[in-house]
Write a protein that holds these residues in place. Structure first.
Motif, mmCIF file in Angstrom:
data_model
loop_
_atom_site.group_PDB
_atom_site.id
_atom_site.type_symbol
_atom_site.label_atom_id
_atom_site.label_comp_id
_atom_site.label_asym_id
_atom_site.label_seq_id
_atom_site.Cartn_x
_atom_site.Cartn_y
_atom_site.Cartn_z
ATOM 1 N N UNK A 64 -77.295 32.221 35.572
ATOM 2 C CA UNK A 64 -76.558 33.430 35.953
ATOM 3 C C UNK A 64 -76.763 34.378 34.786
ATOM 4 N N UNK A 65 -77.909 35.039 34.800
ATOM 5 C CA UNK A 65 -78.325 35.816 33.639
ATOM 6 C C UNK A 65 -78.158 37.297 33.915
ATOM 7 N N UNK A 66 -77.245 37.908 33.197
ATOM 8 C CA UNK A 66 -76.985 39.345 33.376
ATOM 9 C C UNK A 66 -78.171 40.168 32.901
ATOM 10 N N UNK A 67 -78.287 41.377 33.462
ATOM 11 C CA UNK A 67 -79.442 42.231 33.155
ATOM 12 C C UNK A 67 -79.547 42.536 31.663
ATOM 13 N N UNK A 68 -78.393 42.605 30.972
ATOM 14 C CA UNK A 68 -78.438 43.002 29.569
ATOM 15 C C UNK A 68 -78.985 41.890 28.670
ATOM 16 N N UNK A 69 -79.036 40.652 29.170
ATOM 17 C CA UNK A 69 -79.541 39.570 28.308
ATOM 18 C C UNK A 69 -80.760 38.876 28.940
ATOM 19 N N UNK A 70 -81.505 39.627 29.756
ATOM 20 C CA UNK A 70 -82.651 39.027 30.451
ATOM 21 C C UNK A 70 -83.620 38.353 29.476
ATOM 22 N N UNK A 71 -83.912 39.012 28.367
ATOM 23 C CA UNK A 71 -84.917 38.509 27.443
ATOM 24 C C UNK A 71 -84.500 37.156 26.868
ATOM 25 N N UNK A 72 -83.290 37.109 26.291
ATOM 26 C CA UNK A 72 -82.845 35.848 25.677
ATOM 27 C C UNK A 72 -82.565 34.794 26.757
ATOM 28 N N UNK A 73 -81.947 35.230 27.835
ATOM 29 C CA UNK A 73 -81.584 34.305 28.919
ATOM 30 C C UNK A 73 -82.793 33.611 29.528
ATOM 31 N N UNK A 74 -83.858 34.371 29.757
ATOM 32 C CA UNK A 74 -85.033 33.737 30.369
ATOM 33 C C UNK A 74 -85.724 32.812 29.355
ATOM 34 N N UNK A 75 -85.591 33.116 28.063
ATOM 35 C CA UNK A 75 -86.174 32.225 27.049
ATOM 36 C C UNK A 75 -85.426 30.883 27.042
#
Ligand code: ADP
Ligand code: MG
Length: 301
Positions: A64-75
């Motif tokens: 459940x990855x918010x748009x503001x943390x896409x970079x870290x979340x997808x990592x």
């Protein structure tokens, strides 16, 4: 099974419902704060550390990855994939869906109905771009925007020019779209799980706005979608590579037009509007599909 929910907010409706549904169906579940995960990516045995301990033994992860943390979340999610944990949506598909332009280009390539959409870089091309889109009124969108933020309706040619020039002057990436007037400030949210539309609702913008996002005060009501809309939603999710997706569709004179495909669609609006237990359907999907090391892309490309 042991299920991890990657979420920054344990108290959010969607997270609470996914925890409840997991427990009801007899699974162990833990909410993991995405931004508190850290990892040694060069280790021979990929791992994730969380608040001083090593995460292990999870069978599946619900991102459940918010748009503001896409970079870290997808990592973080990619690391889960490397550890063989089954992701409800893959990291690559989430990154893809977060770029509106890239998403629409992919959908267009496969013949999905879309509003006429364009983009340009140089202010010298603004006027011709507006002409290409059929003139005003036009919708101008910031590419990385979400929840209706950064979506502007320019009613006149002059307004469109100023908004486009203002954004490009600020080096913000935008796209320009024909305004689908006949949708009457409403759109259809189709909730897709594993290739099926499990719930759908019509969202109507609050008076004075054209954006029907629930976060902007829009209201939902259940709706029966047409077979064409159903096929469009399912295909759009599939093209994006998303198992769970919120596909937003406008009813236009030229058929269903996909606006966007959301990879972490909220549960509150759709469950309260339709009365459908969407959370349990996500958990059922995991039960049917979670196999270790089954990530298709393994986080590549
Ligand atoms: P966001 O990611 O911020 O939700 P959207 O592209 O989904 O951005 O746009 C937000 C809302 O604005 C949509 O749900 C829809 O109601 C309205 N909207 C967006 N694009 C158009 C368009 N081309 N024509 C008519 N309405 C639109
Ligand atoms: Mg939207």
């Amino acid at each position: 099974m042991r299920i991890a929910i990657l979420s920054r907010q344990a108290k959010l409706y969607s997270t609470i419902r996914l925890v409840e549904a997991s427990r009801q169906r007899g699974h162990q579940v833990e909410v993991i704060d995405t931004l508190r995960c850290y990892m040694n990516i060069a280790s021979h045995k990929p791992s994730i550390h969380y608040k001083g301990r090593r995460l292990h033994n999870f069978d599946a992860v619900i991102p459940r990855i918010g748009a503001s943390i896409t970079f870290y979340g997808t990592a973080v999610l990619r690391q889960c994939e490397m550890m063989g944990i089954f992701p409800v949506n893959e990291s690559v598909a989430i990154s893809r869906s977060r770029d509106k332009l890239r998403s629409l280009q992919l959908l267009s390539r496969k013949g999905i109905g879309l509003p006429i959409t364009g983009f340009a870089h140089s202010p010298d091309d603004t006027q011709d771009l507006i002409r290409m889109m059929g003139g005003s009124p036009l919708v101008i969108k910031v590419l990385e925007g979400t929840q209706g933020m950064g979506v502007v309706l320019a009613e006149t040619q002059k307004a469109a020019e100023s908004v486009i020039d203002a954004f490009t002057g600020l080096k913000v990436n935008i796209m320009v779209q024909e305004f689908i007037k006949e949708a009457e400030c409403s759109d259809i949210r189709c909730f897709v799980i594993g290739g099926k539309v499990v719930a759908s609702m019509k969202r109507q913008a609050k008076s004075g706005d054209f954006r029907s996002n629930i976060h902007r005060g829009g209201t939902g009501e259940p709706i029966k979608i047409t077979p064409e809309e159903r096929v469009t939603a399912v295909r759009a999710a599939q093209i994006m590579g998303l198992n769970v997706a919120g596909v937003d569709i406008l009813r236009s004179n030229h058929g269903p037009c996909v606006l966007e495909v959301n990879s972490s669609p909220g549960l509150k609006g759709i469950e309260t509007t339709t009365g459908i237990d969407v959370a349990s359907k996500i958990i059922e999907f995991i039960e049917q599909h979670a196999k270790p090391h089954s990530t298709r892309t393994k986080g590549k490309g």
